[in-house]
Design a protein around this motif. Sequence first.
Motif, PDB file in Angstrom:
ATOM      1  N   GLN A   1      -0.083  -4.107   4.286  1.00 42.05           N
ATOM      2  CA  GLN A   1      -1.442  -4.405   4.721  1.00 42.05           C
ATOM      3  C   GLN A   1      -1.422  -5.811   5.306  1.00 42.05           C
ATOM      4  O   GLN A   1      -1.164  -6.791   4.630  1.00 42.05           O
ATOM      5  CB  GLN A   1      -2.433  -4.347   3.559  1.00 42.05           C
TER       6      GLN A   1
ATOM      7  N   VAL B   1      -6.051  -1.717  -3.275  1.00 43.42           N
ATOM      8  CA  VAL B   1      -6.083  -1.995  -1.843  1.00 43.42           C
ATOM      9  C   VAL B   1      -7.090  -1.056  -1.190  1.00 43.42           C
ATOM     10  O   VAL B   1      -7.087   0.149  -1.471  1.00 43.42           O
ATOM     11  CB  VAL B   1      -4.685  -1.796  -1.219  1.00 43.42           C
TER      12      VAL B   1
ATOM     13  N   LEU C   1       0.853  -1.179   0.000  1.00 41.17           N
ATOM     14  CA  LEU C   1       0.000   0.000   0.000  1.00 41.17           C
ATOM     15  C   LEU C   1       0.889   1.229   0.000  1.00 41.17           C
ATOM     16  O   LEU C   1       1.592   1.510   0.962  1.00 41.17           O
ATOM     17  CB  LEU C   1      -0.918   0.006   1.228  1.00 41.17           C
TER      18      LEU C   1
END
Length: 672
Positions: free
Chosen positions: A23, A93, A12
């Motif tokens: 993440q 994401v 991310l």
Amino acid sequence: MNEMLRLSAVALVTLASGSVAQQAVRPELAYQVPEGRNLNAFVRDKAVAAHLLLRNGTDPRILVAFPAGNSGVGLWFEPTAKPVTWRLDTLPVPLNRGARHGVVAIASIAAPRLVPKQAVLSSIRFLRDYQAVGRFPADVAATPTMTGDTITYRRDRLDGAPGYTLAVRVLSGRIAQGGIVAGADGRIRIEITALTGETPLTPIPLEHLLNASAAADPAARNALAFLSYREKFLAGSWRFDTYFGRDTLMSVRLLMPALQPGSIEAGLNAIIARLSPGGEVAHEEGIGEFAVAENRKAGRSGAAADLDYGMVDDDYMLAPIAADYLLGPGQARARAYLATPVASESQTGKSEAVGAALVRNLRFVLAQSRAFAATPTWRNLIAIKTGRMTGEWRDSNEGLGGGVYAYDVNAALVPAALEAAVRLQRAGLLDQYLTPADRAAFAAVGAAAHVWRAKAPALFQVSIPAAAATAQVRRYATTLGVPAAAPVVALGQQPLVFHALSLNADGTPVPILNSDEGFALLFGEPSAADLDTYVGAIMRPFPAGLMTDVGLVVANAAFADAAAQTRFTPGAYHGAVVWSWQQALLAAGLERQRARTDLPAATRARLVTAQAALWKAIGATRAVQSSELWSWAFRGGRYEVVPFGAGKADVDESNAAQLWSTVYLAVQPPRG
């Protein structure tokens, strides 16, 4: 492949700091679908559900669609001198920014320069309009700001509610010359952040959605999971990320053997909630900023849903599909479900028991069907609404060939709705919701259903002498560049008989062979002679019938005039193209007819042969089964799949995830 894609969704790159974070938890759902010139990536996790589309070719585009509010953000670039291809370096994401939620992803493209042409941040319906006709409302325009290496489009919703953001940060290359210029390696690499402020929906987890009989098809399961929510099922992404009545009803019916009861009821409740006061089924809802804009036009404030009741076919689908559930897998909970109150979307502040709403729809059905039941002439059939060119699932302007009385509505759906009323009445499920006037009206339903079944289909019959049909097939095959020999042989020496797509306003048939026999097979019990005639007609090889190596085309204009043939091409949305769900409809209908015990052995044998041919074609196109539709090309002596929207002549592009294309989770090949 999907598991690998899930595992890759760990990086991310945050917009605020430019740092790289990890993440820790994978999204609930993450997968990719390359289709034609579109690279599609889907993600869903708690409050975030998003579909990122990167368009390849000479018309590059970035688009992110959100089920929340049917909203989206899109950035179209100026045409490039040569075709360019995106690479998705990091999957989308989930990202939350205060009142806004969305995704961040990294993509790169081998292009010397990308010049932004137009951004649209609003309702998907406005993005859809811009993609199709190059227009959108001026008051939803967004002005870009450039800060360092980032181009940002941001705007609030028209009513001041949290709106939408699209930010493009250049990671490789630079902003210059009115656009983005590639780096030394000839590539542009960007971080894409897309956010919406619309209210998230509540996903139905896959373990609560399907039962143990559902097929182990990862692509269909992914698509269905992305499109299924407690509030409603979505018709398809990216172009229809919201409720459509017909799509919901047909999907629920075909998926019914594989759905858990709560999921079936969620779909039916979405229909019930949107019924008009008079009992009509809502075709489409306008929500989010589209609703705000429509309310403003009408002199109203707020974002109350704008419900469209322009279609007629869905009005006659609710009863038979509800009856199939209540008298089938939902039988044990039928009375409790019918007593369940559902809040109305069409009448703010009101709620109504499911049973009472179903009776309201049946009152409408009975009223609309009464004239034909009394005097069965074409003038008393159910027409599409005045001033419209559309009224059922073939909802493009050319879909009915200019006709106003649709075959599927009149010959299959209206009688099915009347027969459903009879079934529910016999079961006593609606007794407590009927008024004395209802009881009197319902007493005549059985006779009305018989008249519709006996008289309506014959009004659509087309019969063409063998010699004339042969000549027409040869001419049409020449115009399309496909072989005529096998189709002509398949015609034989008997007259070609089929049901017209529709009737014109003067009652004359529109002689286009079509796939809507599937409705008659799923919702009726045609005679053995009719099964032999009409199933035989559609199962002949195209262009004598509808069958190709890559599926069943939904319309064949070989027997229409030259003008109609130019409107029903392989580039037309409802032309000589293959719709995944129409094949499933026919497959389910053939299986239902095979289960009958009143058919002669010869007819059953023909049904078995038709099933085998259909499932062979379905199997040949497994890779595109979850798509909305596809076209074809004839090369090397056979038909080949061409993604719809990939050709310059195609009028639109297909959805990569389509609700009623997931129905193969329940519609399966015969076992014997």
